[in-house]
Design a protein around this motif. Sequence first.
Motif, PDB file in Angstrom:
ATOM      1  N   HIS A 125     -12.406   8.247 -10.512  1.00  0.00           N
ATOM      2  CA  HIS A 125     -13.772   8.139  -9.970  1.00  0.00           C
ATOM      3  C   HIS A 125     -14.708   9.219 -10.511  1.00  0.00           C
ATOM      4  O   HIS A 125     -15.781   9.437  -9.951  1.00  0.00           O
ATOM      5  CB  HIS A 125     -13.725   8.209  -8.441  1.00  0.00           C
ATOM      6  CG  HIS A 125     -13.010   7.070  -7.797  1.00  0.00           C
ATOM      7  ND1 HIS A 125     -13.669   5.941  -7.332  1.00  0.00           N
ATOM      8  CD2 HIS A 125     -11.687   6.863  -7.562  1.00  0.00           C
ATOM      9  CE1 HIS A 125     -12.783   5.097  -6.821  1.00  0.00           C
ATOM     10  NE2 HIS A 125     -11.582   5.626  -6.949  1.00  0.00           N
ATOM     11  N   GLU A 161       0.815  -1.207   0.000  1.00  0.00           N
ATOM     12  CA  GLU A 161       0.000   0.000   0.000  1.00  0.00           C
ATOM     13  C   GLU A 161       0.860   1.275   0.000  1.00  0.00           C
ATOM     14  O   GLU A 161       0.325   2.375   0.063  1.00  0.00           O
ATOM     15  CB  GLU A 161      -0.914   0.005   1.230  1.00  0.00           C
ATOM     16  CG  GLU A 161      -1.956  -1.113   1.202  1.00  0.00           C
ATOM     17  CD  GLU A 161      -2.806  -1.151   2.458  1.00  0.00           C
ATOM     18  OE1 GLU A 161      -4.059  -1.164   2.341  1.00  0.00           O
ATOM     19  OE2 GLU A 161      -2.226  -1.177   3.564  1.00  0.00           O
ATOM     20  N   HIS A 174      -8.225  11.825   1.732  1.00  0.00           N
ATOM     21  CA  HIS A 174      -6.772  11.965   1.615  1.00  0.00           C
ATOM     22  C   HIS A 174      -6.270  13.001   2.603  1.00  0.00           C
ATOM     23  O   HIS A 174      -6.927  14.027   2.819  1.00  0.00           O
ATOM     24  CB  HIS A 174      -6.402  12.409   0.192  1.00  0.00           C
ATOM     25  CG  HIS A 174      -4.992  12.942   0.076  1.00  0.00           C
ATOM     26  ND1 HIS A 174      -4.713  14.296  -0.071  1.00  0.00           N
ATOM     27  CD2 HIS A 174      -3.780  12.324   0.110  1.00  0.00           C
ATOM     28  CE1 HIS A 174      -3.402  14.474  -0.137  1.00  0.00           C
ATOM     29  NE2 HIS A 174      -2.814  13.302  -0.032  1.00  0.00           N
ATOM     30  N   THR A 194      -8.172   0.552  -3.727  1.00  0.00           N
ATOM     31  CA  THR A 194      -8.655   1.874  -4.136  1.00  0.00           C
ATOM     32  C   THR A 194      -8.246   2.156  -5.572  1.00  0.00           C
ATOM     33  O   THR A 194      -7.077   2.092  -5.924  1.00  0.00           O
ATOM     34  CB  THR A 194      -8.086   2.973  -3.216  1.00  0.00           C
ATOM     35  OG1 THR A 194      -8.424   2.679  -1.862  1.00  0.00           O
ATOM     36  CG2 THR A 194      -8.654   4.332  -3.584  1.00  0.00           C
ATOM     37  N   LYS A 195      -9.233   2.455  -6.394  1.00  0.00           N
ATOM     38  CA  LYS A 195      -8.977   2.714  -7.816  1.00  0.00           C
ATOM     39  C   LYS A 195      -8.289   4.060  -7.995  1.00  0.00           C
ATOM     40  O   LYS A 195      -8.698   5.074  -7.423  1.00  0.00           O
ATOM     41  CB  LYS A 195     -10.302   2.683  -8.578  1.00  0.00           C
ATOM     42  CG  LYS A 195     -10.165   2.775 -10.084  1.00  0.00           C
ATOM     43  CD  LYS A 195     -11.495   2.448 -10.772  1.00  0.00           C
ATOM     44  CE  LYS A 195     -12.593   3.393 -10.367  1.00  0.00           C
ATOM     45  NZ  LYS A 195     -13.839   3.195 -11.146  1.00  0.00           N
ATOM     46  N   LEU A 235     -13.766   9.377  -0.856  1.00  0.00           N
ATOM     47  CA  LEU A 235     -12.373   9.056  -0.564  1.00  0.00           C
ATOM     48  C   LEU A 235     -11.773  10.152   0.311  1.00  0.00           C
ATOM     49  O   LEU A 235     -12.067  11.335   0.137  1.00  0.00           O
ATOM     50  CB  LEU A 235     -11.579   8.941  -1.862  1.00  0.00           C
ATOM     51  CG  LEU A 235     -12.051   7.837  -2.829  1.00  0.00           C
ATOM     52  CD1 LEU A 235     -11.421   8.016  -4.197  1.00  0.00           C
ATOM     53  CD2 LEU A 235     -11.729   6.464  -2.265  1.00  0.00           C
ATOM     54  N   ASP A 291      -7.930   7.008   3.132  1.00  0.00           N
ATOM     55  CA  ASP A 291      -7.693   6.148   1.972  1.00  0.00           C
ATOM     56  C   ASP A 291      -6.343   6.430   1.333  1.00  0.00           C
ATOM     57  O   ASP A 291      -5.785   5.583   0.647  1.00  0.00           O
ATOM     58  CB  ASP A 291      -8.798   6.370   0.934  1.00  0.00           C
ATOM     59  CG  ASP A 291     -10.169   6.046   1.484  1.00  0.00           C
ATOM     60  OD1 ASP A 291     -10.444   4.859   1.725  1.00  0.00           O
ATOM     61  OD2 ASP A 291     -10.954   6.990   1.695  1.00  0.00           O
ATOM     62  N   LEU A 297      -6.921   9.926  -8.028  1.00  0.00           N
ATOM     63  CA  LEU A 297      -8.157   9.435  -7.418  1.00  0.00           C
ATOM     64  C   LEU A 297      -9.395  10.065  -8.046  1.00  0.00           C
ATOM     65  O   LEU A 297     -10.369   9.374  -8.351  1.00  0.00           O
ATOM     66  CB  LEU A 297      -8.141   9.701  -5.911  1.00  0.00           C
ATOM     67  CG  LEU A 297      -7.145   8.852  -5.110  1.00  0.00           C
ATOM     68  CD1 LEU A 297      -7.060   9.330  -3.668  1.00  0.00           C
ATOM     69  CD2 LEU A 297      -7.525   7.380  -5.154  1.00  0.00           C
ATOM     70  N   ARG A 313     -18.735   6.133  -2.714  1.00  0.00           N
ATOM     71  CA  ARG A 313     -17.952   6.279  -1.490  1.00  0.00           C
ATOM     72  C   ARG A 313     -17.093   7.535  -1.585  1.00  0.00           C
ATOM     73  O   ARG A 313     -16.527   7.837  -2.636  1.00  0.00           O
ATOM     74  CB  ARG A 313     -17.062   5.046  -1.317  1.00  0.00           C
ATOM     75  CG  ARG A 313     -16.260   5.012  -0.038  1.00  0.00           C
ATOM     76  CD  ARG A 313     -15.559   3.656   0.093  1.00  0.00           C
ATOM     77  NE  ARG A 313     -14.777   3.611   1.312  1.00  0.00           N
ATOM     78  CZ  ARG A 313     -13.552   4.098   1.437  1.00  0.00           C
ATOM     79  NH1 ARG A 313     -12.969   4.652   0.389  1.00  0.00           N
ATOM     80  NH2 ARG A 313     -12.910   4.023   2.579  1.00  0.00           N
ATOM     81  N   ARG A 321      -4.846   2.987   0.175  1.00  0.00           N
ATOM     82  CA  ARG A 321      -5.547   1.824   0.724  1.00  0.00           C
ATOM     83  C   ARG A 321      -5.770   0.766  -0.359  1.00  0.00           C
ATOM     84  O   ARG A 321      -6.146   1.080  -1.487  1.00  0.00           O
ATOM     85  CB  ARG A 321      -6.881   2.257   1.332  1.00  0.00           C
ATOM     86  CG  ARG A 321      -7.598   1.125   2.081  1.00  0.00           C
ATOM     87  CD  ARG A 321      -8.851   1.635   2.766  1.00  0.00           C
ATOM     88  NE  ARG A 321      -8.518   2.591   3.822  1.00  0.00           N
ATOM     89  CZ  ARG A 321      -8.118   2.259   5.053  1.00  0.00           C
ATOM     90  NH1 ARG A 321      -7.980   0.975   5.376  1.00  0.00           N
ATOM     91  NH2 ARG A 321      -7.861   3.190   5.943  1.00  0.00           N
TER      92      ARG A 321
END
Length: 389
Positions: free
Chosen positions: A86, A64, A184, A228-229, A182, A204, A82, A180, A225
Amino acid sequence: MQRIYLDHAAATPVDKEVVELVARVSTSAWANPSSIHAQGLRAAKYIKDARERVAQFLSCQSEEVIFTASGTEANNLALFGLTRAHKKEGKRILISALEHESVRACAGRLAKEGFIVETVPVNKSGELSVSEVEKRLTKSTIMVSLMAVNNEIGTVLPIAEIGKMLLKNNKERHTHGLPRILFHTDACQAAALFPLNVNTLHVDALTLNGSKIYGPKGVGALYLRRGTKIEPLVYGGGQEQGMQSGTENTPGIAGFGLAIECAEKICEKEFDRLNHLRAVCIKRLSVAFPKIQINGSATSYAPHILNITLNGLDAEAAVVYLSGKGIDVASGSACVQKSAKQSPTLKAIGLSAGEMKSTLRVSFGRTTTTDNITKFVTTLKSISSFIRL
């Protein structure tokens, strides 16, 4: 003349053990760590060990941890990677009014790409409440990015509490089929003095920077994490799990790993020591300058950062004069000073343009002593009468 360095928030000196390790790795493990021959495997082992050290510090899995070239690059990877991955789920992003320029600039760019960026305000002490974040969450919110410790005024944000709130919100959102959110955090200023357990922070993604933990410059890390995409920013050989292509900086990464291990061992003791030095500095400054203004939170602060306003003082001139006398301080964050812009952080806590020009940041570190504090205060007092706006 032995210099007194009081600008640790900009960059810390490199730990002696770290310097020795970086030099050793530079001469003994210079091969490409992606190569499968003996020399390549030797270099790869240093990277593996460093990744495990960072993972231990963060209480996460080693896979990670993604190494980057700086904290700024890690913030860019988190913000761009991120949100772009998303964007079909939502386009709303929350950041605080205190964020580092690298987060602020990313948010500005994302706004041009069609994302909606909202800035969460802080009070006059730079404190941010959980409720101010929560009431701004909408169905289309996909990311919240908040720094752990502000680099200019030292205010500590309630990351764990906000993480818990988002965890609860995400459970409710899941039942309603909503994306969801995210979370940071830019923890660059926190890592040398605060424990950073990603599980209790409920984040995340988390950013670290070698130059703030007595490690080498040119290396940072992003915790991401598992599962996580994210979209990479740099394409090529697929290093760092495809997230950071390019031959790894083996010496820097090795030094980063050792630096964070060393910081973890002494962070509690060093926190208390710096907290005492900060209190001494405030007391002596208050005697020398009865009308001094201390900026930032009086209760939730990092012990290594002290931000002061001395109305009428020419802060930039004071930095130059103090440097000439062997004392290094700052009139703001290094990034803001270089850009010659007004500090967004100082503006956010209500300082006027004139007050900003009279504001100094003093940041302490492992080499700072009480004698250093005494000399800084007496020298500042001696020059304050003729360095005026």
